[in-house]
Motif scaffolding. Structure first.
Motif, short mmCIF file in Angstrom:
data_model
loop_
_atom_site.label_atom_id
_atom_site.label_comp_id
_atom_site.label_asym_id
_atom_site.label_seq_id
_atom_site.Cartn_x
_atom_site.Cartn_y
_atom_site.Cartn_z
N GLY A 20 35.50 46.46 42.04
CA GLY A 20 36.34 46.90 43.15
C GLY A 20 36.99 45.77 43.93
N ALA A 21 36.87 44.52 43.47
CA ALA A 21 37.53 43.41 44.16
C ALA A 21 39.04 43.54 43.97
N PHE A 22 39.81 43.02 44.92
CA PHE A 22 41.26 43.11 44.83
C PHE A 22 41.78 42.38 43.59
N TRP A 23 41.01 41.46 43.07
CA TRP A 23 41.45 40.64 41.94
C TRP A 23 40.85 41.08 40.60
N THR A 24 40.34 42.30 40.51
CA THR A 24 39.71 42.79 39.28
C THR A 24 40.64 42.65 38.07
N ASN A 25 41.94 42.81 38.24
CA ASN A 25 42.85 42.70 37.10
C ASN A 25 42.90 41.28 36.52
N LEU A 26 42.35 40.30 37.24
CA LEU A 26 42.25 38.95 36.67
C LEU A 26 41.19 38.88 35.58
N VAL A 27 40.27 39.81 35.56
CA VAL A 27 39.18 39.76 34.58
C VAL A 27 39.30 40.84 33.51
N LEU A 28 40.38 41.59 33.52
CA LEU A 28 40.63 42.57 32.48
C LEU A 28 41.60 41.98 31.47
N PRO A 29 41.53 42.39 30.22
CA PRO A 29 42.46 41.83 29.21
C PRO A 29 43.91 42.15 29.55
N PRO A 30 44.83 41.29 29.13
CA PRO A 30 46.25 41.61 29.35
C PRO A 30 46.65 42.84 28.55
N THR A 31 47.75 43.47 28.94
CA THR A 31 48.21 44.67 28.24
C THR A 31 48.66 44.29 26.83
N SER A 32 48.55 45.22 25.92
CA SER A 32 48.91 44.93 24.53
C SER A 32 50.43 44.89 24.33
N ASP A 33 51.19 45.60 25.18
CA ASP A 33 52.64 45.64 24.97
C ASP A 33 53.35 44.40 25.49
N GLN A 34 53.05 43.96 26.70
CA GLN A 34 53.76 42.82 27.29
C GLN A 34 52.94 41.54 27.29
N LYS A 35 51.67 41.62 26.93
CA LYS A 35 50.76 40.47 26.91
C LYS A 35 50.58 39.87 28.30
N LEU A 36 50.81 40.68 29.33
CA LEU A 36 50.57 40.29 30.72
C LEU A 36 49.59 41.28 31.34
N SER A 37 48.88 40.84 32.36
CA SER A 37 47.93 41.72 33.04
C SER A 37 48.67 42.75 33.88
N TYR A 38 47.91 43.72 34.35
CA TYR A 38 48.42 44.59 35.39
C TYR A 38 48.47 43.76 36.67
N PRO A 39 49.30 44.13 37.65
CA PRO A 39 49.42 43.30 38.86
C PRO A 39 48.12 43.17 39.64
N VAL A 40 47.97 42.01 40.25
CA VAL A 40 46.91 41.73 41.20
C VAL A 40 47.59 41.68 42.56
N ALA A 41 47.29 42.62 43.44
CA ALA A 41 47.95 42.71 44.74
C ALA A 41 47.24 41.80 45.73
N VAL A 42 47.93 40.74 46.11
CA VAL A 42 47.43 39.77 47.09
C VAL A 42 48.53 39.70 48.15
N TYR A 43 48.56 40.68 49.00
CA TYR A 43 49.68 40.85 49.92
C TYR A 43 49.94 39.60 50.73
N PRO A 44 51.19 39.15 50.82
CA PRO A 44 52.41 39.90 50.51
C PRO A 44 52.88 39.76 49.06
N TYR A 45 52.16 39.02 48.21
CA TYR A 45 52.59 38.80 46.84
C TYR A 45 51.77 39.63 45.86
N ALA A 46 52.28 39.71 44.65
CA ALA A 46 51.54 40.30 43.54
C ALA A 46 51.62 39.30 42.39
N TYR A 47 50.60 39.28 41.56
CA TYR A 47 50.53 38.32 40.46
C TYR A 47 50.22 39.05 39.16
N LYS A 48 50.74 38.51 38.07
CA LYS A 48 50.36 38.91 36.72
C LYS A 48 50.01 37.63 35.97
N TRP A 49 49.07 37.74 35.04
CA TRP A 49 48.69 36.56 34.27
C TRP A 49 48.76 36.86 32.78
#
Length: 128
Positions: A20-49
């Motif tokens: 449930g951490a705001f950064w959980t998407n940093l520890v999930l595998p990237p998506t298979s279609d774009q090879k990028l993660s789902y966004p990590v919301a760190v307001y005011p920015y969002a990140y993908k890795w």
């Protein structure tokens, strides 16, 4: 630290992390279609890795409104990486409001970013 090698999808991380951490998407595998993660919301920015880069977006800049709602879309405003091949990605530190993400390059260098809730800055620290 949380450790991701990217080479064995059956065992991506070898350390427990808070659910449930705001950064959980940093520890999930990237998506298979774009090879990028789902966004990590760190307001005011969002990140993908991806295994070799970090993208930052200012979603409010891409906001649309219609009769059904307000939508903030992720479009990369800034992409960060290294010219060397990235060999590993680690979460080296976290607390309730921040997380530190480090990429290691094949030649022994590294670069890291500090994702801090509410920070108006995007910071990257490069080493070698």
């Amino acid at each position: 630290s949380l450790h991701y090698t990217g080479s064995d999808p059956s065992r991506e991380f070898i350390f427990p992390f808070p659910t449930g951490a705001f950064w959980t998407n940093l520890v999930l595998p990237p998506t298979s279609d774009q090879k990028l993660s789902y966004p990590v919301a760190v307001y005011p920015y969002a990140y993908k890795w991806s295994p070799s880069l970090l993208q930052a977006s200012y979603p409010a800049r891409h906001r649309t409104e219609d009769a059904r709602g307000i939508h903030d879309y992720f479009f990369p405003d800034l992409s960060l990486g290294a010219s060397e091949t990235t060999s590993e990605r680690h979460i080296t530190n976290f607390d309730p409001l921040s997380v530190t993400l480090r990429y290691t390059t094949g030649n022994g260098g590294s670069w890291e970013s500090y994702l801090v809730q509410g920070s108006p800055y995007i910071t990257i620290k490069y080493h070698n």
